[in-house]
Design a protein around this motif. Structure first.
Motif, PDB file in Angstrom:
ATOM      1  N   UNK A 168       0.866  -1.228   0.114  1.00  0.00           N
ATOM      2  CA  UNK A 168       0.208   0.101  -0.008  1.00  0.00           C
ATOM      3  C   UNK A 168       0.769   1.198   0.068  1.00  0.00           C
ATOM      4  N   UNK A 169       2.112   1.139   0.701  1.00  0.00           N
ATOM      5  CA  UNK A 169       2.857   2.386   0.818  1.00  0.00           C
ATOM      6  C   UNK A 169       3.400   2.592  -0.315  1.00  0.00           C
ATOM      7  N   UNK A 170       3.817   1.694  -1.306  1.00  0.00           N
ATOM      8  CA  UNK A 170       4.166   1.855  -2.452  1.00  0.00           C
ATOM      9  C   UNK A 170       3.362   2.335  -3.623  1.00  0.00           C
ATOM     10  N   UNK A 171       2.146   1.877  -3.167  1.00  0.00           N
ATOM     11  CA  UNK A 171       1.082   2.465  -4.230  1.00  0.00           C
ATOM     12  C   UNK A 171       0.430   3.973  -3.774  1.00  0.00           C
ATOM     13  N   UNK A 172       0.752   4.406  -2.824  1.00  0.00           N
ATOM     14  CA  UNK A 172      -0.086   5.643  -2.429  1.00  0.00           C
ATOM     15  C   UNK A 172       0.831   6.927  -2.648  1.00  0.00           C
ATOM     16  N   UNK A 173      -0.008   7.827  -3.294  1.00  0.00           N
ATOM     17  CA  UNK A 173       1.127   8.994  -3.466  1.00  0.00           C
ATOM     18  C   UNK A 173       0.952   9.896  -2.159  1.00  0.00           C
ATOM     19  N   UNK A 174       2.166  10.361  -2.012  1.00  0.00           N
ATOM     20  CA  UNK A 174       2.256  11.407  -0.787  1.00  0.00           C
ATOM     21  C   UNK A 174       1.525  12.637  -0.660  1.00  0.00           C
ATOM     22  N   UNK A 175       1.053  13.153  -1.913  1.00  0.00           N
ATOM     23  CA  UNK A 175       0.398  14.358  -2.321  1.00  0.00           C
ATOM     24  C   UNK A 175      -1.032  14.150  -1.961  1.00  0.00           C
ATOM     25  N   UNK A 176      -1.459  12.893  -1.822  1.00  0.00           N
ATOM     26  CA  UNK A 176      -3.047  12.590  -1.662  1.00  0.00           C
ATOM     27  C   UNK A 176      -3.291  13.008  -0.225  1.00  0.00           C
ATOM     28  N   UNK A 177      -4.184  13.878  -0.262  1.00  0.00           N
ATOM     29  CA  UNK A 177      -4.701  14.501   1.178  1.00  0.00           C
ATOM     30  C   UNK A 177      -5.777  13.947   1.756  1.00  0.00           C
ATOM     31  N   UNK A 178      -6.341  12.926   1.089  1.00  0.00           N
ATOM     32  CA  UNK A 178      -7.761  12.115   1.606  1.00  0.00           C
ATOM     33  C   UNK A 178      -6.959  11.404   2.967  1.00  0.00           C
ATOM     34  N   UNK A 179      -7.538  11.307   4.072  1.00  0.00           N
ATOM     35  CA  UNK A 179      -6.922  10.442   5.098  1.00  0.00           C
ATOM     36  C   UNK A 179      -7.420   9.190   5.014  1.00  0.00           C
ATOM     37  N   UNK A 180      -8.179   8.900   4.072  1.00  0.00           N
ATOM     38  CA  UNK A 180      -8.667   7.686   3.970  1.00  0.00           C
ATOM     39  C   UNK A 180      -7.907   6.798   2.754  1.00  0.00           C
ATOM     40  N   UNK A 181      -6.880   7.688   2.268  1.00  0.00           N
ATOM     41  CA  UNK A 181      -6.350   7.094   0.799  1.00  0.00           C
ATOM     42  C   UNK A 181      -5.589   5.803   1.050  1.00  0.00           C
ATOM     43  N   UNK A 182      -4.987   5.699   2.082  1.00  0.00           N
ATOM     44  CA  UNK A 182      -4.328   4.387   2.184  1.00  0.00           C
ATOM     45  C   UNK A 182      -5.333   3.152   2.140  1.00  0.00           C
ATOM     46  N   UNK A 183      -6.428   3.225   3.051  1.00  0.00           N
ATOM     47  CA  UNK A 183      -7.627   2.359   3.166  1.00  0.00           C
ATOM     48  C   UNK A 183      -8.154   1.885   1.955  1.00  0.00           C
ATOM     49  N   UNK A 184      -8.438   3.178   0.907  1.00  0.00           N
ATOM     50  CA  UNK A 184      -8.985   2.970  -0.311  1.00  0.00           C
ATOM     51  C   UNK A 184      -8.231   2.067  -1.099  1.00  0.00           C
ATOM     52  N   UNK A 185      -6.622   2.297  -1.196  1.00  0.00           N
ATOM     53  CA  UNK A 185      -5.931   1.577  -1.981  1.00  0.00           C
ATOM     54  C   UNK A 185      -5.783   0.170  -1.627  1.00  0.00           C
ATOM     55  N   UNK A 186      -5.866  -0.045  -0.219  1.00  0.00           N
ATOM     56  CA  UNK A 186      -5.808  -1.389   0.318  1.00  0.00           C
ATOM     57  C   UNK A 186      -6.890  -2.353  -0.185  1.00  0.00           C
ATOM     58  N   UNK A 187      -8.180  -1.443   0.104  1.00  0.00           N
ATOM     59  CA  UNK A 187      -9.247  -2.323  -0.465  1.00  0.00           C
ATOM     60  C   UNK A 187      -9.319  -2.597  -1.792  1.00  0.00           C
ATOM     61  N   UNK A 188      -8.876  -1.647  -2.951  1.00  0.00           N
ATOM     62  CA  UNK A 188      -8.779  -2.056  -4.206  1.00  0.00           C
ATOM     63  C   UNK A 188      -7.591  -3.151  -4.417  1.00  0.00           C
ATOM     64  N   UNK A 189      -6.538  -3.032  -3.901  1.00  0.00           N
ATOM     65  CA  UNK A 189      -5.299  -4.098  -3.832  1.00  0.00           C
ATOM     66  C   UNK A 189      -6.119  -5.540  -3.316  1.00  0.00           C
ATOM     67  N   UNK A 190      -6.676  -5.450  -2.107  1.00  0.00           N
ATOM     68  CA  UNK A 190      -7.514  -6.640  -1.731  1.00  0.00           C
ATOM     69  C   UNK A 190      -8.335  -7.255  -2.743  1.00  0.00           C
TER      70      UNK A 190
END
Lengths: 630, 349
Positions: free
Chosen positions: A231-253
């Motif tokens: 997830x860390x390698x997929x998330x952009x650091x500029x993304x301001x959405x606090x739930x961005x990591x979780x959304x990416x994790x849901x997609x990857x899952x």
């Protein structure tokens, strides 16, 4: 029991003497077991209760630090408790030996610690040193004490270094150790050294192996700390959405690229950062607790209560319909759901592939082109969708692109799948790029039957190369998987006993536990083997096949074979079912179009045009009505 | 290991009150085991539920951060802060500790929670189940807990045990010391001492540890009182102890005569260490109840001594005791005055 006016014995000139003659009653060396019993009384009956009492506050502190996870405090308390134990042991022995010549345990067994040489006086610090060395020997599991069985005066290290000897007036006193006692101790020490060397060697090897695995260990540690690496390698650091990591994790899952523990660690990470709970959090919790229906359903219900008309609510509805296997409801949700979440599209692709709706799958895959973290998933699904949608040239091109980008294992799996699908159509595919990738030079005994696609590709390739001369019986005996055993047994009987062979293929087709690829291959062979009178049974089995993808493939194979056998009634019934599902293959359309002499008949490997489909439908309807009317 | 063997196995006719108490306790255990089986299984299922305990831990952490800090021990506040800060590995442990906080458990209906509302609703629902199990469980209805600290509970708790091992341990020492004491102060005296020690043990426990939602059960406070009184009345008299040094060598097992106060010292040190060394919030052995019982036994002893300067000792029978018959080969060592000749006359162990 106090011995007054007692002078130390003269031991220096008589090393072999076992009796110590002085003006006092006879003294002898203390029996080792008496010394052990005295030590047990001192430690377990006297000192342990005292230690437990004095260390109680430290124990409380240790428990608190353990609960709070405070490692420095925990280590400090352990060290403090150890230090206290050593102080108590050394202090007790030093004081008792210096002022009374014996501890309480030694006095019970009438033992005394005396200087070894006449005229020598021991000061308090001599006894402290003696006790400290004694404690050191205790920490070595008491092994140095075995010197009481090898030293002539039965003096372990603490006695030798401090010039003392333990003697007794009791009749239980002993001589110096006998030859067999000394030999036994030496043998024991030799065995111990050998054992310790072996243990150390094993530990060093284990440490080297651990160092080699450092990278994956670090990834595991990262995950344990709530930082899923993928997830860390997929998330952009500029993304301001606090739930961005979780959304990416849901997609990857959803794409199978992350597991449940990754989702769990992302949810825990949000709680740690005190990010307010949102519908996506509840959605993730529903997946995390998927094994507990009550909890999972509660989370799914809460998502829509909290935020109806959102993509999260749609996802919640999709999950509910998917669990109920209500595929039409799933299709409705996918049609109406807002786009752009990532995970919704992935679940959509999974649904379309499962339902053999490859056109829809390809359209949705086009929408995921920009998601680089889904590249692995998208590439594989695109190749499969294109191939199953009768777009083989495009599928081959996509395959060649995918193999360059995919990790080794996924690339091999895809190659094997592609190769087996192509070989089912024609043995000329043995020289295709997919088969070249999937079938390195391997002996037949090295085939891995755990991976069905690879095993099937190998078997089909061997059949293509060796004709009908493959030794199926040997394969059946060598393989451990029961489904493969049935497959090989069925093939072994194909020429001699067609009936039992057909029965075995039917058994494999109907087995819901067998891999789908193997079941479809069994169906293909059964269809090829079955006589015209047996085709009704084949059709019945096909109608109840549980997988949509397999049902479409088998149905088209069945129609072709029925057309060859000129079994018009069954062929048209099969065609009608396939046509109603819009699953007719181009070859089936060509065959049907041939009946209508339609110039728009399409080639074998291209999808049917709408006009052709309409004409076939009319043909089928009129033909079957005429037959019903008859 | 060193273990007192006082009068050996006393015949029930010689110590009827002791044996009656033992059998009564056994009957109560049988009753509570059967009556509370379903409730016990239900409670165990709840305790195994990781989701429920984690949810309770998180909710309790938020509760602790909002409550008056001085009401709670520092480590609990700190643990709550860690769970609130995201250390969810400790949430389950905090959830276990939350069961002992009656104020928190009773406030579940009025409590508000800023977090996972699904978990919060689930927790409330499960808590109702827990209350139902507790109301049906004999340990909660007969044990001393904060829900109902009436005087009846101060007596009934003595006869309730958490399991067969708990009962066995208490009854073994009751038989050893109770039978011997009964021959000195008679059956009525023993019964009074037993009950009074139990009640006072509960009082000391309530004062020093505090009564919580987790019930206090067991006869160990009462047995401690019996043991302490026996040791007081027979302070300097040599009593037989069985010892074993865990190794199969000559002299490593046998009998030894030691003054009776040795048992009291060993027991007292153990209880004091337990009290000083454990966190009361963790539950487990109620050391303060043991200490309360011992102090009560000693107090009764002092009163008896003040009333009667010399307490007559019931003469021991001359016939060999069962333990001596069972182990005739074991040597007997005397430290200090011995009441009888040793078997072998040897001083060596």
């Amino acid at each position: 029991m106090v011995i007054s006016n007692w002078t130390p014995p003269d031991l220096s000139n008589s090393p072999a003497e076992n009796r110590l003659v002085t003006t006092e009653p006879e003294l002898s060396l203390a029996r080792p077991l008496d010394r052990l019993a005295a030590a047990i009384i001192d430690i377990f009956i006297l000192l342990v209760p005292l230690y437990i009492l004095l260390s109680a506050p430290l124990k409380k502190w240790m428990m608190t630090s353990f609960i709070l996870g405070s490692e420095p405090d925990f280590v400090v308390t352990i060290l403090a408790m150890f230090f206290l134990a050593v102080m108590i042991l050394v202090g007790y022995q030093s004081v008792c030996h210096h002022f009374y010549g014996a501890t309480i345990g030694k006095r019970i067994y009438d033992l005394r610690v005396v200087p070894m040489f006449p005229g020598e006086k021991l000061v308090f610090w001599d006894h402290v040193l003696r006790s400290a060395i004694w404690v050191g020997e205790l920490l070595c599991l008491g092994l140095p004490w075995l010197a009481v069985y090898s030293n002539p005066k039965r003096r372990p290290m603490h006695d030798r270094l401090c010039d003392t000897v333990v003697v007794t007036r009791a009749p239980s006193g002993v001589r110096g150790p006998l030859h067999w006692e000394r030999s036994l101790v030496r043998t024991l020490f030799a065995a111990l050294i050998g054992f310790m060397t072996l243990v150390v060697a094993i530990q060093i090897r284990g440490a080297i192996d651990k160092l080699k695995m450092e990278k994956s260990l670090a990834a595991l540690v990262d995950r344990d700390l709530g930082d899923c690496e993928i997830v860390s390698s997929s998330v952009s650091e500029e993304d301001s959405d606090p739930h961005s990591r979780l959304k990416v994790a849901m997609t990857l899952y959803a794409a199978g690229l992350a597991d449940r523990s990754c989702l769990e660690s992302e949810v825990e990470g949000e709680i740690a950062k005190q990010i307010p709970v949102a519908p996506i959090t509840y959605l993730a919790q529903a997946f995390i607790y998927a094994d507990d229906a009550e909890i999972s359903n509660s989370y799914l219900d809460e998502v829509c209560e909290m935020a109806p008309e959102t993509v999260e609510c749609s996802m919640s509805q999709l999950v509910t319909s998917w669990s109920d296997e209500d595929w039409s409801a799933v299709a409705e949700v996918l049609k109406a759901a807002p786009k752009g979440s990532g995970y919704m599209e992935v679940w959509g692709i999974r649904h379309y592939m499962k339902q053999a709706q490859y056109g829809n799958a390809l359209t949705t895959l086009d929408g995921l082109l920009s998601n680089r973290e889904l590249a692995e998933f998208s590439l594989v699904q695109r190749v499969k969708a294109l191939f199953n949608f009768y777009k083989e040239p495009e599928a081959i091109a996509a395959f060649q692109q995918a193999v360059l980008s995919l990790p080794l294992e996924q690339g091999s799996d895809l190659s094997a799948w592609m190769c087996s699908q192509q070989l089912q159509n024609s043995c000329a595919a043995v020289s295709s790029p997919a088969c070249a990738q999937a079938l390195p030079d391997k002996a037949a005994t090295e085939i891995d039957f755990e991976h069905t696609s690879q095993a099937l590709a190998h078997v089909l390739a061997l059949e293509c190369k060796g004709g009908q001369g493959l030794d199926y019986m040997s394969f059946g005996e060598a393989v451990r998987d029961p489904d493969w055993q049935i497959f090989f047994a069925a093939n072994a009987n194909r020429t001699e006993d067609k009936k039992s062979s057909a029965e075995l293929f039917a058994q494999l087709l109907r087995s819901e536990k067998a891999p789908e690829l193997l079941r479809v291959e069994a169906a293909r062979r059964w269809v090829a083997l079955a006589s015209p009178s047996q085709m009704q049974e084949v059709v019945e089995s096909w109608l109840t096949f549980d997988s949509r993808e397999g049902w479409v493939k088998i149905g088209n194979m069945l129609f072709s074979r029925l057309a060859e056998q000129k079994n018009a009634e069954l062929a048209l019934r099969v065609a009608q079912r396939l046509a109603a599902d819009e699953s007719l293959s181009p070859l089936a359309v060509k065959i049907l179009a041939g009946i209508t002499n339609d110039p728009d008949a399409v080639g074998e490997r291209r999808p049917a045009s709408n006009k052709a489909k309409e004409q076939i439908k009319q043909l089928l309807d009129s033909t079957l009505k005429r037959e019903d009317g008859d | 290991m060193i273990f007192p063997i006082l009068s050996g196995l006393v015949h029930p006719f010689r110590a009827p009150a002791t044996w009656l108490l033992v059998f009564f306790n056994m009957l109560v255990l049988i009753y509570t085991s059967i009556a509370g089986l379903e409730a016990q299984e239900g409670l165990e299922d709840v305790m195994k539920g990781k989701y429920f305990l984690t949810a309770q831990g998180r909710i309790y952490a938020q509760y602790l951060s909002n409550e008056n800090r001085f009401e709670y021990p520092d480590f609990l506040i700190e643990l709550g802060r860690k769970v609130d800060g995201g250390e969810l590995t400790r949430a389950e442990m905090l959830g276990q500790l939350a069961f002992r906080d009656l104020k928190f458990m009773n406030s579940s209906e009025s409590l508000s929670y800023d977090g996972d509302q699904v978990a919060f609703r689930y927790w409330r629902h499960k808590l109702d189940d827990v209350r139902g199990f507790q109301e049906a469980h004999p340990s909660f209805t007969l044990g001393l807990n904060a829900e109902d600290p009436s005087f009846g509970k101060w007596v009934s708790y003595i006869f309730v045990h958490s399991g067969s091992l708990h009962l066995f341990g208490n009854m073994l020492f009751l038989l050893i010391f109770g039978a011997a004491l009964e021959r000195q102060i008679r059956s009525v005296g023993l019964t009074i001492v037993f009950l009074l020690s139990g009640v006072m043990a509960a009082g000391v426990f309530a004062l020093m540890t505090g009564v919580t939602s987790s019930p206090l059960v067991g006869a160990s406070g009462a047995v401690s009182g019996v043991m302490a009184l026996y040791c007081f009345l027979n302070w300097g008299r040599p009593e037989r102890f069985f010892y074993w040094f865990f190794l199969p060598f000559r002299g490593f097992m046998g009998f030894v005569f030691l003054p009776a106060w040795v048992a009291l010292i060993i027991w007292g040190i153990n209880d004091l260490s337990g009290y000083l060394g454990t966190l009361p919030e963790m539950g487990g052995v109620a050391y303060t109840a043991h200490l309360g019982g011992e102090l009560t036994g000693l107090a009764i002893g002092l009163i008896l001594y003040a009333v009667r300067r010399k307490w007559p000792l019931v003469e021991r029978p001359e016939t060999p005791q069962p333990m001596g018959k069972l182990f005739p080969f074991l040597p007997q060592v005397s430290i200090g005055p011995s009441p009888r000749k040793t078997n072998s006359g040897s001083q060596a162990a």
